[in-house]
Design an enzyme around this catalytic site. Structure first.
Site, PDB file in Angstrom:
ATOM      1  N   ALA A   1       0.870  -1.166   0.000  1.00 51.00           N
ATOM      2  CA  ALA A   1       0.000   0.000   0.000  1.00 51.00           C
ATOM      3  C   ALA A   1       0.910   1.219   0.000  1.00 51.00           C
ATOM      4  O   ALA A   1       2.068   1.141   0.411  1.00 51.00           O
ATOM      5  CB  ALA A   1      -0.881  -0.018   1.239  1.00 51.00           C
TER       6      ALA A   1
ATOM      7  N   GLY B   1       0.627  -4.832   0.960  1.00 48.14           N
ATOM      8  CA  GLY B   1      -0.600  -4.834   0.160  1.00 48.14           C
ATOM      9  C   GLY B   1      -0.396  -5.478  -1.205  1.00 48.14           C
ATOM     10  O   GLY B   1      -1.344  -5.994  -1.797  1.00 48.14           O
TER      11      GLY B   1
ATOM     12  N   GLU C   1      -0.743  -9.045  -0.606  1.00 45.85           N
ATOM     13  CA  GLU C   1      -2.170  -9.262  -0.308  1.00 45.85           C
ATOM     14  C   GLU C   1      -3.018  -9.191  -1.578  1.00 45.85           C
ATOM     15  O   GLU C   1      -3.962  -9.969  -1.740  1.00 45.85           O
ATOM     16  CB  GLU C   1      -2.632  -8.221   0.725  1.00 45.85           C
TER      17      GLU C   1
ATOM     18  N   GLU D   1       4.731  -5.054   7.014  1.00 47.44           N
ATOM     19  CA  GLU D   1       4.025  -3.988   7.739  1.00 47.44           C
ATOM     20  C   GLU D   1       4.561  -3.787   9.153  1.00 47.44           C
ATOM     21  O   GLU D   1       4.579  -2.680   9.679  1.00 47.44           O
ATOM     22  CB  GLU D   1       2.519  -4.298   7.811  1.00 47.44           C
TER      23      GLU D   1
HETATM   24  C1  HXC Z   1       5.113   4.378  -1.259  1.00 50.57           C
HETATM   25  C2  HXC Z   1       6.989   3.390  -2.091  1.00 50.57           C
HETATM   26  C3  HXC Z   1       6.614   2.146  -1.540  1.00 50.57           C
HETATM   27  C4  HXC Z   1       5.389   2.090  -0.826  1.00 50.57           C
HETATM   28  C5  HXC Z   1       8.479   1.885  -2.554  1.00 50.57           C
HETATM   29  N1  HXC Z   1       8.143   3.158  -2.715  1.00 50.57           N
HETATM   30  N2  HXC Z   1       7.563   1.228  -1.850  1.00 50.57           N
HETATM   31  N3  HXC Z   1       6.247   4.485  -1.944  1.00 50.57           N
HETATM   32  N4  HXC Z   1       4.688   3.229  -0.713  1.00 50.57           N
HETATM   33  N5  HXC Z   1       4.922   0.952  -0.300  1.00 50.57           N
HETATM   34  C6  HXC Z   1       8.894   4.215  -3.419  1.00 50.57           C
HETATM   35  C7  HXC Z   1      10.119   4.627  -2.652  1.00 50.57           C
HETATM   36  O1  HXC Z   1       9.785   5.574  -1.646  1.00 50.57           O
HETATM   37  C8  HXC Z   1      10.956   5.212  -3.741  1.00 50.57           C
HETATM   38  O2  HXC Z   1      10.486   6.510  -4.052  1.00 50.57           O
HETATM   39  C9  HXC Z   1      10.638   4.324  -4.949  1.00 50.57           C
HETATM   40  O3  HXC Z   1       9.398   3.701  -4.645  1.00 50.57           O
HETATM   41  C10 HXC Z   1      11.682   3.249  -5.171  1.00 50.57           C
HETATM   42  O4  HXC Z   1      11.864   2.538  -3.955  1.00 50.57           O
HETATM   43  P1  HXC Z   1      13.291   2.341  -3.250  1.00 50.57           P
HETATM   44  O5  HXC Z   1      13.039   2.096  -1.813  1.00 50.57           O
HETATM   45  O6  HXC Z   1      14.203   3.451  -3.595  1.00 50.57           O
HETATM   46  O7  HXC Z   1      13.786   1.010  -3.989  1.00 50.57           O
HETATM   47  P2  HXC Z   1      14.740  -0.130  -3.403  1.00 50.57           P
HETATM   48  O8  HXC Z   1      15.874   0.480  -2.643  1.00 50.57           O
HETATM   49  O9  HXC Z   1      15.031  -1.024  -4.554  1.00 50.57           O
HETATM   50  O10 HXC Z   1      13.869  -0.913  -2.334  1.00 50.57           O
HETATM   51  C11 HXC Z   1      12.737  -1.626  -2.757  1.00 50.57           C
HETATM   52  C12 HXC Z   1      11.881  -2.025  -1.522  1.00 50.57           C
HETATM   53  C13 HXC Z   1      11.565  -0.755  -0.707  1.00 50.57           C
HETATM   54  C14 HXC Z   1      12.639  -3.037  -0.672  1.00 50.57           C
HETATM   55  C15 HXC Z   1      10.612  -2.686  -2.066  1.00 50.57           C
HETATM   56  O11 HXC Z   1      11.032   0.264  -1.569  1.00 50.57           O
HETATM   57  C16 HXC Z   1      10.582  -0.968   0.394  1.00 50.57           C
HETATM   58  O12 HXC Z   1      10.928  -1.496   1.456  1.00 50.57           O
HETATM   59  N6  HXC Z   1       9.349  -0.520   0.193  1.00 50.57           N
HETATM   60  C17 HXC Z   1       8.309  -0.568   1.194  1.00 50.57           C
HETATM   61  C18 HXC Z   1       7.808  -1.967   1.337  1.00 50.57           C
HETATM   62  C19 HXC Z   1       6.736  -2.019   2.412  1.00 50.57           C
HETATM   63  O13 HXC Z   1       7.001  -1.723   3.583  1.00 50.57           O
HETATM   64  N7  HXC Z   1       5.519  -2.374   2.018  1.00 50.57           N
HETATM   65  C20 HXC Z   1       4.386  -2.479   2.940  1.00 50.57           C
HETATM   66  C21 HXC Z   1       3.661  -1.181   2.948  1.00 50.57           C
HETATM   67  S1  HXC Z   1       2.369  -1.179   4.168  1.00 50.57           S
HETATM   68  P3  HXC Z   1      11.490   7.773  -4.162  1.00 50.57           P
HETATM   69  O14 HXC Z   1      10.561   8.915  -4.361  1.00 50.57           O
HETATM   70  O15 HXC Z   1      12.290   7.819  -2.908  1.00 50.57           O
HETATM   71  O16 HXC Z   1      12.315   7.420  -5.376  1.00 50.57           O
HETATM   72  C22 HXC Z   1       1.149  -2.038   3.474  1.00 50.57           C
HETATM   73  C23 HXC Z   1      -0.065  -2.148   4.326  1.00 50.57           C
HETATM   74  C24 HXC Z   1      -1.136  -2.885   3.612  1.00 50.57           C
HETATM   75  O17 HXC Z   1       1.222  -2.507   2.386  1.00 50.57           O
HETATM   76  C25 HXC Z   1      -2.329  -2.950   4.473  1.00 50.57           C
HETATM   77  C26 HXC Z   1      -3.432  -2.082   4.211  1.00 50.57           C
HETATM   78  C27 HXC Z   1      -3.279  -0.799   3.563  1.00 50.57           C
END
Ligand code: HXC
Length: 257
Positions: free
Chosen positions: A65, A108, A111, A131
């Site tokens: 998400a 998400g 999911e 998360e």
């Molecule tokens: C918003 C995101 C994002 C996310 C990545 N980006 N994931 N933006 N929401 N979930 C953005 C980054 O901020 C970044 O933007 C760009 O995408 C590229 O990501 P990087 O981190 O620079 O890439 P990398 O170093 O290759 O790392 C990849 C990654 C990492 C390991 C996937 O991005 C990451 O950990 N993302 C978050 C994963 C996460 O926690 N997902 C769960 C979210 S909570 P910029 O602008 O800096 O270039 C969830 C809850 C669901 O899903 C439940 C209900 C809603």
């Protein structure tokens, strides 16, 4: 119909939806949800479409998400609007949906893949529910669907540690039905969908309903419970800290409050 976050096309008798927010690794925001519902509705209305393939990019199916959209949210607001409950409609698509997953399928994103009827993964796929590292828990079905798919031990391991699992582990665990070379992924998924589309629509839809039923008994309650817990985490300091730390690219300092 023009989409901002998706590419929507038809290949033979298959509806193909490609998540298309490359700048955010296909993070799922409210526009993606709105457009995905529209795309599915259009495919459901289209008699020629017998199955749907949902895919992302080579680098990411979806990295979760959209954390930047969620960061400022407050408990009262998301509780009142029943935030993210709209995804239930995506999960209830009546025509079969195959997820073709390459790269990250996290939070998400994992999911959403699990809302599909089965998952075909490329060798590069990485699945996880990170998360917990943001100070929240899965909110789009992860605690329920992952546990049903892979069992308690693996689900607890993934959800409590936030670690990722690769395609081989996901296949061993029963989360994905097939693993293929990255360059084969889309063709494999489209061929499976075309096969399904070639079969009797009512029997396909009933087969889907029947198998889904095995997962749905008591699922409703579990999902509602999970969502309320997810909402309530937005009343904690650690959600603010976890999401702020992600956006500011630093390690979170959780206070466990
Ligand atoms: C918003 C995101 C994002 C996310 C990545 N980006 N994931 N933006 N929401 N979930 C953005 C980054 O901020 C970044 O933007 C760009 O995408 C590229 O990501 P990087 O981190 O620079 O890439 P990398 O170093 O290759 O790392 C990849 C990654 C990492 C390991 C996937 O991005 C990451 O950990 N993302 C978050 C994963 C996460 O926690 N997902 C769960 C979210 S909570 P910029 O602008 O800096 O270039 C969830 C809850 C669901 O899903 C439940 C209900 C809603």
């Amino acid at each position: 119909m023009a989409y901002e976050t998706l590419i929507v096309e038809t290949r033979g008798n298959v509806g193909l939806v490609t998540l298309n927010r490359p700048q955010a690794l296909n993070a799922l925001n409210s526009t993606v949800l709105k457009e995905l519902k529209e795309a599915y509705a259009a495919f459901h209305a289209d008699e020629t479409v017998g199955a749907i393939v949902l895919t992302g990019s080579e680098r990411a199916f979806a990295a979760g998400a959209d954390i930047k959209e969620m960061q400022p949210l407050e408990f009262a607001d998301i509780y009142k609007s029943d935030f993210i409950s709209g995804w239930d409609e995506v999960a209830k698509a009546r025509k079969p949906v195959i997820a073709a997953v390459s790269g990250f399928a996290l939070g998400g994103g994992c999911e959403l893949a699990m809302m599909c009827d089965f998952i075909i993964a490329s060798e590069t796929a990485k699945f996880g529910q990170p998360e917990i590292t943001l100070g929240v828990i899965p909110g789009m079905g992860g605690s329920q669907r992952l546990t049903r798919a892979v069992g308690k031990a693996k689900a607890m391991d993934l959800i409590l540690t936030g670690r990722m699992m690769d395609a081989a582990e996901a296949e061993r665990s029963g989360l994905v039905s097939r693993v293929v070379a990255p360059e084969r992924l889309l063709d494999e998924a489209l061929a499976a969908a075309e096969k399904i589309a070639s079969l009797s629509r009512p029997s396909v839809m009933m087969a889907k309903e029947a198998v889904s039923r095995a997962f749905e008994t008591t699922l409703e309650e579990g999902l509602r419970f999970e969502r309320r817990l997810f909402h309530s985490l937005f009343a904690t300091d650690d959600q603010k800290e976890g999401m702020a730390a992600f956006v500011e690219k630093r390690k979170p300092a959780f206070t466990h409050r």
